[in-house]
Design a protein around this motif. Structure first.
Motif, PDB file in Angstrom:
ATOM      1  N   GLU A  48       0.820  -1.219   0.000  1.00 34.78           N
ATOM      2  CA  GLU A  48       0.000   0.000   0.000  1.00 34.78           C
ATOM      3  C   GLU A  48       0.849   1.262   0.000  1.00 34.78           C
ATOM      4  OE1 GLU A  48      -3.563  -2.301   2.331  1.00 34.78           O
ATOM      5  OE2 GLU A  48      -2.206  -1.018   3.429  1.00 34.78           O
ATOM      6  N   ALA A  49       2.088   1.143   0.472  1.00 31.25           N
ATOM      7  CA  ALA A  49       3.020   2.272   0.456  1.00 31.25           C
ATOM      8  C   ALA A  49       4.434   1.716   0.551  1.00 31.25           C
ATOM      9  CB  ALA A  49       2.757   3.216   1.629  1.00 31.25           C
ATOM     10  N   CYS A  50       5.387   2.435  -0.044  1.00 26.52           N
ATOM     11  CA  CYS A  50       6.790   2.024   0.046  1.00 26.52           C
ATOM     12  C   CYS A  50       7.659   3.278   0.043  1.00 26.52           C
ATOM     13  CB  CYS A  50       7.164   1.110  -1.126  1.00 26.52           C
ATOM     14  SG  CYS A  50       8.851   0.465  -1.027  1.00 26.52           S
ATOM     15  N   GLY A  51       8.563   3.380   1.001  1.00 33.44           N
ATOM     16  CA  GLY A  51       9.475   4.511   1.049  1.00 33.44           C
ATOM     17  C   GLY A  51      10.448   4.486  -0.121  1.00 33.44           C
ATOM     18  N   VAL A  52      10.962   5.670  -0.445  1.00 32.15           N
ATOM     19  CA  VAL A  52      12.028   5.787  -1.446  1.00 32.15           C
ATOM     20  C   VAL A  52      13.277   6.246  -0.702  1.00 32.15           C
ATOM     21  CG1 VAL A  52      12.790   6.933  -3.554  1.00 32.15           C
ATOM     22  CG2 VAL A  52      10.373   6.369  -3.239  1.00 32.15           C
ATOM     23  N   CYS A  53      14.400   5.591  -0.966  1.00 29.81           N
ATOM     24  CA  CYS A  53      15.582   5.710  -0.115  1.00 29.81           C
ATOM     25  C   CYS A  53      16.812   6.021  -0.968  1.00 29.81           C
ATOM     26  CB  CYS A  53      15.759   4.375   0.610  1.00 29.81           C
ATOM     27  SG  CYS A  53      17.163   4.271   1.713  1.00 29.81           S
ATOM     28  N   ARG A  54      17.789   6.656  -0.337  1.00 33.84           N
ATOM     29  CA  ARG A  54      19.064   6.874  -1.027  1.00 33.84           C
ATOM     30  C   ARG A  54      19.686   5.547  -1.487  1.00 33.84           C
ATOM     31  NH1 ARG A  54      21.194  11.444  -3.366  1.00 33.84           N
ATOM     32  NH2 ARG A  54      23.449  11.446  -3.282  1.00 33.84           N
ATOM     33  N   SER A  55      19.419   4.475  -0.754  1.00 35.38           N
ATOM     34  CA  SER A  55      19.956   3.161  -1.154  1.00 35.38           C
ATOM     35  C   SER A  55      19.378   2.717  -2.498  1.00 35.38           C
ATOM     36  CB  SER A  55      19.648   2.104  -0.089  1.00 35.38           C
ATOM     37  OG  SER A  55      20.247   2.458   1.133  1.00 35.38           O
ATOM     38  N   ASP A  56      18.094   3.043  -2.741  1.00 29.60           N
ATOM     39  CA  ASP A  56      17.520   2.739  -4.061  1.00 29.60           C
ATOM     40  C   ASP A  56      18.321   3.464  -5.144  1.00 29.60           C
ATOM     41  OD1 ASP A  56      15.217   1.188  -3.175  1.00 29.60           O
ATOM     42  OD2 ASP A  56      14.419   3.082  -2.423  1.00 29.60           O
ATOM     43  N   TRP A  57      18.643   4.716  -4.844  1.00 29.91           N
ATOM     44  CA  TRP A  57      19.373   5.533  -5.814  1.00 29.91           C
ATOM     45  C   TRP A  57      20.754   4.929  -6.095  1.00 29.91           C
ATOM     46  CZ3 TRP A  57      23.810   8.464  -6.121  1.00 29.91           C
ATOM     47  CH2 TRP A  57      23.854   9.416  -7.154  1.00 29.91           C
ATOM     48  N   HIS A  58      21.453   4.506  -5.026  1.00 33.14           N
ATOM     49  CA  HIS A  58      22.785   3.914  -5.219  1.00 33.14           C
ATOM     50  C   HIS A  58      22.700   2.648  -6.071  1.00 33.14           C
ATOM     51  CE1 HIS A  58      25.429   6.502  -2.978  1.00 33.14           C
ATOM     52  NE2 HIS A  58      24.649   6.462  -1.908  1.00 33.14           N
ATOM     53  N   ALA A  59      21.737   1.782  -5.765  1.00 36.88           N
ATOM     54  CA  ALA A  59      21.600   0.543  -6.540  1.00 36.88           C
ATOM     55  C   ALA A  59      21.254   0.869  -7.992  1.00 36.88           C
ATOM     56  CB  ALA A  59      20.520  -0.343  -5.921  1.00 36.88           C
ATOM     57  N   TRP A  60      20.361   1.842  -8.180  1.00 39.75           N
ATOM     58  CA  TRP A  60      19.912   2.247  -9.523  1.00 39.75           C
ATOM     59  C   TRP A  60      21.083   2.818 -10.332  1.00 39.75           C
ATOM     60  CZ3 TRP A  60      18.651   7.698 -10.748  1.00 39.75           C
ATOM     61  CH2 TRP A  60      18.034   7.856 -11.985  1.00 39.75           C
ATOM     62  N   GLN A  61      22.017   3.486  -9.631  1.00 35.46           N
ATOM     63  CA  GLN A  61      23.182   4.050 -10.309  1.00 35.46           C
ATOM     64  C   GLN A  61      24.272   3.010 -10.574  1.00 35.46           C
ATOM     65  OE1 GLN A  61      24.032   7.588 -11.171  1.00 35.46           O
ATOM     66  NE2 GLN A  61      21.812   7.419 -11.261  1.00 35.46           N
ATOM     67  N   GLY A  62      24.167   1.825  -9.964  1.00 35.08           N
ATOM     68  CA  GLY A  62      25.206   0.808 -10.127  1.00 35.08           C
ATOM     69  C   GLY A  62      26.406   1.038  -9.231  1.00 35.08           C
ATOM     70  N   ASP A  63      26.202   1.754  -8.116  1.00 31.56           N
ATOM     71  CA  ASP A  63      27.319   2.068  -7.214  1.00 31.56           C
ATOM     72  C   ASP A  63      27.760   0.874  -6.374  1.00 31.56           C
ATOM     73  OD1 ASP A  63      27.231   4.673  -8.060  1.00 31.56           O
ATOM     74  OD2 ASP A  63      26.130   5.424  -6.308  1.00 31.56           O
ATOM     75  N   TRP A  64      26.883  -0.137  -6.246  1.00 27.46           N
ATOM     76  CA  TRP A  64      27.100  -1.141  -5.208  1.00 27.46           C
ATOM     77  C   TRP A  64      27.374  -2.533  -5.758  1.00 27.46           C
ATOM     78  CZ3 TRP A  64      22.778   0.390  -1.165  1.00 27.46           C
ATOM     79  CH2 TRP A  64      23.234   1.502  -0.442  1.00 27.46           C
ATOM     80  N   ASP A  65      27.960  -2.618  -6.972  1.00 29.08           N
ATOM     81  CA  ASP A  65      28.268  -3.957  -7.482  1.00 29.08           C
ATOM     82  C   ASP A  65      29.305  -4.653  -6.603  1.00 29.08           C
ATOM     83  OD1 ASP A  65      30.169  -2.123  -8.259  1.00 29.08           O
ATOM     84  OD2 ASP A  65      30.468  -2.969 -10.267  1.00 29.08           O
ATOM     85  N   TRP A  66      30.189  -3.853  -5.951  1.00 31.08           N
ATOM     86  CA  TRP A  66      31.200  -4.440  -5.061  1.00 31.08           C
ATOM     87  C   TRP A  66      30.565  -5.074  -3.827  1.00 31.08           C
ATOM     88  CZ3 TRP A  66      31.597  -2.165  -0.184  1.00 31.08           C
ATOM     89  CH2 TRP A  66      30.945  -0.937  -0.040  1.00 31.08           C
ATOM     90  N   ARG A  67      29.302  -4.730  -3.552  1.00 31.75           N
ATOM     91  CA  ARG A  67      28.588  -5.346  -2.424  1.00 31.75           C
ATOM     92  C   ARG A  67      27.679  -6.481  -2.889  1.00 31.75           C
ATOM     93  NH1 ARG A  67      25.400  -0.930   0.855  1.00 31.75           N
ATOM     94  NH2 ARG A  67      25.242  -2.670   2.303  1.00 31.75           N
ATOM     95  N   GLY A  68      27.685  -6.762  -4.194  1.00 34.14           N
ATOM     96  CA  GLY A  68      26.766  -7.773  -4.712  1.00 34.14           C
ATOM     97  C   GLY A  68      25.343  -7.270  -4.813  1.00 34.14           C
ATOM     98  N   LEU A  69      25.170  -5.936  -4.747  1.00 36.09           N
ATOM     99  CA  LEU A  69      23.835  -5.341  -4.814  1.00 36.09           C
ATOM    100  C   LEU A  69      23.703  -4.560  -6.120  1.00 36.09           C
ATOM    101  CD1 LEU A  69      23.573  -4.035  -1.128  1.00 36.09           C
ATOM    102  CD2 LEU A  69      22.808  -6.226  -2.036  1.00 36.09           C
ATOM    103  N   ASP A  70      23.831  -5.283  -7.226  1.00 34.48           N
ATOM    104  CA  ASP A  70      23.757  -4.640  -8.535  1.00 34.48           C
ATOM    105  C   ASP A  70      22.567  -5.213  -9.300  1.00 34.48           C
ATOM    106  OD1 ASP A  70      25.136  -7.008  -8.367  1.00 34.48           O
ATOM    107  OD2 ASP A  70      26.355  -6.639 -10.144  1.00 34.48           O
ATOM    108  N   PRO A  71      21.487  -4.429  -9.389  1.00 30.61           N
ATOM    109  CA  PRO A  71      20.283  -4.944 -10.049  1.00 30.61           C
ATOM    110  C   PRO A  71      20.524  -5.238 -11.528  1.00 30.61           C
ATOM    111  CG  PRO A  71      20.092  -2.585  -9.599  1.00 30.61           C
ATOM    112  CD  PRO A  71      21.341  -3.052  -8.920  1.00 30.61           C
ATOM    113  N   VAL A  72      19.845  -6.263 -12.008  1.00 29.28           N
ATOM    114  CA  VAL A  72      19.901  -6.604 -13.431  1.00 29.28           C
ATOM    115  C   VAL A  72      18.561  -6.207 -14.050  1.00 29.28           C
ATOM    116  CG1 VAL A  72      21.528  -8.495 -13.106  1.00 29.28           C
ATOM    117  CG2 VAL A  72      19.078  -8.947 -12.967  1.00 29.28           C
TER     118      VAL A  72
END
Ligand SMILES: [Zn+2]
Ligand SMILES: [Zn+2]
Length: 212
Positions: A33-57
């Motif tokens: 029904e609701a979901c927050g938007v977070c700086r972490s979403d932005w980092h993953a969306w930018q591809g900043d976190w592939d070194w953490r294994g958090l790189d969306p495909v």
């Protein structure tokens, strides 16, 4: 269901029809029904976190701060039922390792980062699957809306653990927040509620206004 689907780093999400999720035997599906938007979403969306294994495909769904009602439960689930009003934590634990059993499922040995790992699709969608539902889902008290819960997001839990559990902040203590973003502003509210004297520091006037 409809979902806002990741297509490529830095590219707009694509709202489209995708398959409805089905619960694992010990899992559930929550109608978001609701979901927050977070700086972490932005980092993953930018591809900043592939070194953490958090790189969306492409095809992945982001979003890790949801609240809603339980839509379906697997046959092994006992503690939550269809229709329960719940929050979904951003770190999903397995409920069975030593860390989960001692109250630290945020650092579960088999932790899944909701919406940030390929095997944990997120909640920028009409429905989100939740593994190990008895352990992970948090029932909400009367009077807390899904929107309010999503607004608390991961920022409030992060600040609360730091101040209440680690720093043991209490009445009369002095507390300085350097940086009044999401976590910082949450810290201002929590420290105030704990009775501390709070000083907010930031370079941006608008953020200082929020802090006041
Ligand atoms: Zn977050
Ligand atoms: Zn665990």
């Amino acid at each position: 269901m409809r979902a806002a689907v990741f297509t490529d780093y830095g590219e707009p999400l694509d709202v489209r029809e995708v398959d409805d999720p089905e619960p694992d035997p010990d899992g559930a599906v929550v109608a978001v029904e609701a979901c927050g938007v977070c700086r972490s979403d932005w980092h993953a969306w930018q591809g900043d976190w592939d070194w953490r294994g958090l790189d969306p495909v492409p095809g992945h769904v982001l979003g890790h701060e949801p609240a809603g009602h339980v839509l379906k439960v697997g046959e092994e689930v006992e503690r939550v039922s269809e229709g329960d009003h719940v929050a979904v934590p951003f770190n999903l634990g397995d409920g069975s390792c030593h860390r989960c059993k001692t109250g630290h499922s945020n650092i579960c040995e088999n932790r899944q980062a909701l919406g940030l790992q390929p095997d944990a699709p997120g909640a920028f969608a009409e429905q989100v699957p939740v593994p190990h539902a008895d352990h992970n889902l948090v029932k909400l008290p009367e009077g807390v809306s899904s929107t309010e819960m999503a607004g608390l997001g991961c920022r409030f839990m992060t600040a609360f653990h730091g101040l209440a559990h680690r720093a043991d902040l209490g009445a009369g203590d002095w507390f300085v927040v350097h940086g009044c973003g999401g976590v910082g502003l949450s810290a201002v509210q929590i420290a105030t509620a704990l009775g501390a004297n709070v000083v907010g520091v930031d370079l941006v006037e608008e953020k200082l206004d929020f802090a006041e």
